[in-house]
Structure formats: structure tokens, C-alpha cells
Design an enzyme around this catalytic site. Structure first.
Site, short mmCIF file in Angstrom:
data_model
loop_
_atom_site.label_atom_id
_atom_site.label_comp_id
_atom_site.label_asym_id
_atom_site.label_seq_id
_atom_site.Cartn_x
_atom_site.Cartn_y
_atom_site.Cartn_z
N GLU A 59 -4.68 8.42 8.56
CA GLU A 59 -4.46 9.23 7.35
C GLU A 59 -2.96 9.38 7.07
O GLU A 59 -2.19 9.84 7.91
CB GLU A 59 -5.11 10.61 7.45
CG GLU A 59 -6.63 10.58 7.54
CD GLU A 59 -7.30 9.99 6.32
OE1 GLU A 59 -6.73 10.07 5.21
OE2 GLU A 59 -8.39 9.40 6.47
N SER A 60 -2.62 9.04 5.83
CA SER A 60 -1.21 8.93 5.44
C SER A 60 -0.46 10.26 5.44
O SER A 60 0.75 10.29 5.59
CB SER A 60 -1.11 8.29 4.07
OG SER A 60 -1.64 9.14 3.07
N LYS B 94 -10.82 -8.15 6.56
CA LYS B 94 -10.33 -7.39 7.72
C LYS B 94 -10.83 -7.98 9.03
O LYS B 94 -12.01 -8.32 9.15
CB LYS B 94 -10.81 -5.93 7.61
CG LYS B 94 -10.22 -5.21 6.41
CD LYS B 94 -10.86 -3.84 6.21
CE LYS B 94 -10.32 -3.22 4.92
NZ LYS B 94 -11.03 -1.98 4.55
N VAL C 45 -5.66 1.29 5.92
CA VAL C 45 -4.30 1.49 6.39
C VAL C 45 -3.75 2.74 5.72
O VAL C 45 -4.19 3.09 4.63
CB VAL C 45 -3.38 0.28 6.08
CG1 VAL C 45 -3.82 -0.93 6.87
CG2 VAL C 45 -3.28 -0.02 4.59
N CYS D 137 0.84 -1.20 0.00
CA CYS D 137 0.00 0.00 0.00
C CYS D 137 0.88 1.25 0.00
O CYS D 137 1.66 1.46 0.93
CB CYS D 137 -0.91 0.02 1.23
SG CYS D 137 -1.77 1.59 1.44
#
Lengths: 254, 254
Positions: B90-91, B63, B76, B36
Site C-alpha cells: 500500500e502506497s 505478472k 505495486v 505507476c
């Protein structure tokens, strides 16, 4: 409180109109559209922080070419200051920036974890915005009405559930999330005046099934900083008459 | 540099697997999926800041129920610490949070305007992500290939244009934007090994029409913190063989 926003109710600038002179030293400018809920976030925040701010309204369907030097996608809001040398965009970012440069009346929590919890809460609440646009869409297509209304009710039920105390700030005072989500909630209130069989009540909006949210909406909507940065109900509803038909008049009520 | 990430290459947890014990005091955990690009942002940042971090991989199609207590949408990455009491999602937010709580090796600028310019730049560059997903889509539908490839080239041309110096940080060292956008750029590199008539070159990626970006991709891809938080090319490409067919194996290469 005297509003620190000037020029809020002025006509939009559109393609062909000259670029205004940069804001004077120490003055902030917000590029706005009077009925845009995203730009309204910045206005309310500037008012809450007592920042002297001039508002310049932009015609969103006939944008001036020079506006793309303020916002690369040409959207509102954009914040301009430092005599035109600095530009900040995005409705959730401008408030945070104002807190960073004016920490003396900071609204966001200083603790990093508390701050990010406020951002996360806003992210969850903002589901009311697509649900609202769905309801607007259903005005022109009654076949999708039931589905869109159900989605709107669901978003408001979630907002009711996420309101644990008096304010989304989690304190006894309104905060970042309260100021930023109010405009999005208010749009459904305006819509409740217009659309048939609307699933949220106009009186005591959004109605008795949402007791915490109804109290919140009344309280927040009457805060001086929120009044200063918002259009009155009758103007908002009037704008929406044409907006739901796909024909907005950005200068409505002037 | 020894990597501070542990457990990166372990099998995914899926529905039915028990919830792991909370991370020990002082330890950070990142919930991840090895391929990811969004979760990879958090891994690279944690590695760059030398934060002792354990990685737990989640099966994104099956999940575990308990995972929704870490991330309300079940995506993720999620960051967990303080013995399981704090969660950040949140990335683009997790890195900023890590800078806030570990300011001694801060990567984002401290000046508010410079900081928000980095966020804005990331916002512009992230157009490479939907362009990448468009190219993936075209693997199953050659009729849209020309259009999707053109959009990908356009996004890379914009990325080339926005790279003014050696790094997107605007300094002589890689920064927030460099670390966060690398995974998204890398996904098109992996794809270049697989798809027919791909418009970006595998050798010297993305090719001679992008001289600044090619140098940047080579430099950033070899930084120890980026290597530590990324899968090797052959593993990524191997995963993509199934991924482009809509049948990803989240444990590929273990």
C-alpha cells in the site's frame, strides 16, 4: 466493566437541530449512527480502552449543516476532543489515534511490522463488507441472489482461512482487527435472520462450515467492551427489516 | 545527493521470469512499475530518507506467479526487506512504515494529531487521481470530455484551496503529503501534453488560475529526492501516448 460510553441510545440530531456544546475538557465525543458498522468500530475501541466518551447520533439522511465542520464529507464516525478543537475521522484511523494518545493500554502492536500486518489483515477481511451490501441488494432483486450469496460465502471462507489462532490479533487476546471487523461480520448475522435461503446459518453463526469463525464470533460478541459498543441482536434485526427495504429508521428501538 | 535507488530503469519481470534472490541484509527492495504513480510514492520517500533501495519492475499485465507472494493482490508497490522475510504493501502505508523503522529522519510529524491531519489531507487531495483517470477515459470518448475536464478542474481547485503555505506539510519543508501527492499531480501534467483542449496549462502547470499549486509543482518537482524517484517528463509523456490508447508499454524509454 461499567461502560464508559454515555448517550449511545439517544435520538439522532438532524437538520435544524442546534449544534451541541463542545465536549468538556478531558471528554471525548464520537459522532455515531446506532446501526453503522464503521462508527461501531470507534465505540468498541473507546470502550475497550476505558475512555470516557459521549456518543452523539447523527441522522444520515437529514444531516445538520454544522456536522460538516466535524467531518468534511458528513460521514460517521468522527471523534471530537480537546474541547471541540480536535477532530479525527475514518473508522480505521480513530482507533489508531486513540492508541497513540493513550499508549498505556495500547491495543495495536508497538512493533512497526506487526502493526502493519494487523492493518493489512483488516484490509483483507473488509471484503466481507461489500459482500454484505451485495446480499442486502439482492433482497430487492432476487435475480442477483445466487451471485451475491456466493460472493458472501466466498468472503466468509476467506475470513475463516485468515483466522489462524483464536483471534485475528495473533495473540491470546482480542486486538485491533478483532474489534474493527466484528461489526462488519455482525451485519451478516443480523441479515441471516431476515433473508430467504440465506447461505450462512443463524444458529452457531456463520455455521458448521466455519468452525473457527463461529467460535470467534461467539467469543468476541460476548466481550464486555463489544457488548457496550454494539446494539443487541433484536434491535439490529429490527432495524434491518426497514433497512433492506431502503427505508432505515435511525431511531429504531428508542 | 546521489540517488540511493538502484535498478529503477530496468526491464519489467513478467510471467515465466524467475523470482529474484531475496534482497541482501540491510537492503530494501521496492517492486515497482516505472510509470505507476502509487509505486512512485514509495520511491520518492525512500530517496528522501536515503534508504539503500533496489527497484524491481513488474509487468502489470503479465505478472509472474511468484509476485503474489510479495503482494496478495499482485499490485505495486510492495516493499521487501529483512532478507525477503518482511513485506509491506500500500502506497500510503510503506512511507509511514519507513518512518517508523527509521525515526531518525522521520518525515511524518511525531505528534499524533498532526500526523493524522497529514493523512486526512492526503485523503482529500487524492481526489485528483480519479479525476485524472476520468480525463484519460475521455481520450477515447470525446462525448464525456466536457464533464471529465470539469471534474479535473474542480479537483485542482480544491488542491489549490487546500495548499495553505508553501507546502502541504504546513511547514517550511516538504513532507509526507507533498511527496505522496506529487506523482498524482504529475500525471495530469503529462496528460496536458497530449489531450486536445486540456483544461490545465502545460506551461507553468497547472496554469495561472492555480498560483500556489503552480509554484508548489515547480518546487517539488525539482527536489533531488523527487527527481530521483520520478521519470523525466519526456519519458512520461512518451509512455502516455500509448497508455491513453489502452496499450501501455511498461518498458517504454529503456
Amino acid at each position: 466493566m461499567t461502560s464508559t460510553l454515555t448517550g449511545y441510545n439517544t435520538e439522532t440530531l438532524k437538520n435544524g437541530d442546534p449544534e451541541p456544546a463542545p465536549p468538556a475538557k478531558g471528554t471525548f465525543r464520537i459522532y455515531n449512527m446506532r446501526f453503522c458498522p464503521w462508527a461501531q468500530r470507534a465505540l468498541i475501541y473507546a470502550a475497550a480502552k476505558n475512555i470516557p466518551t459521549e456518543v452523539v447520533n447523527i441522522h444520515l439522511k437529514e444531516k445538520p449543516d454544522w456536522y460538516f465542520s466535524k467531518h468534511y464529507r458528513g460521514q460517521v464516525p468522527a471523534l471530537e476532543h480537546d474541547e471541540g478543537k480536535k477532530h479525527i475521522i475514518e473508522s480505521a484511523v480513530i482507533p489508531e489515534y486513540l492508541d497513540d494518545i493513550f499508549p498505556e493500554n495500547r491495543i495495536l502492536p508497538t512493533d512497526p511490522y506487526e502493526k502493519f500486518q494487523q492493518k493489512l489483515l483488516l484490509d483483507r477481511l473488509v471484503a466481507v463488507a461489500p459482500a454484505f451490501y451485495g446480499a442486502v441488494q439482492s433482497a430487492g432483486d432476487p435475480s442477483i441472489r445466487a451471485e451475491k450469496y456466493a460472493a458472501l460465502v466466498k468472503a466468509f471462507e476467506e475470513a475463516e482461512k485468515l483466522l489462524e489462532g483464536e483471534f485475528y490479533s495473533g495473540t491470546s487476546k482480542p486486538g485491533y482487527v478483532d474489534y474493527l471487523i466484528y461489526p462488519n461480520i455482525q451485519r451478516s448475522y443480523w441479515l441471516s435472520h431476515l433473508l430467504p435461503e440465506f447461505p450462512l446459518a443463524t444458529s452457531g453463526f456463520p455455521g458448521p462450515k466455519f468452525p473457527k469463525l463461529a467460535k470467534w464470533f461467539h467469543t468476541v460478541g460476548n466481550l464486555p467492551e463489544v457488548v457496550a459498543g454494539s446494539q443487541p441482536t433484536e434491535t439490529g434485526v429490527g432495524f434491518f427489516v426497514d433497512y433492506v427495504k431502503g427505508n432505515p429508521d435511525y431511531n429504531f428501538g428508542l
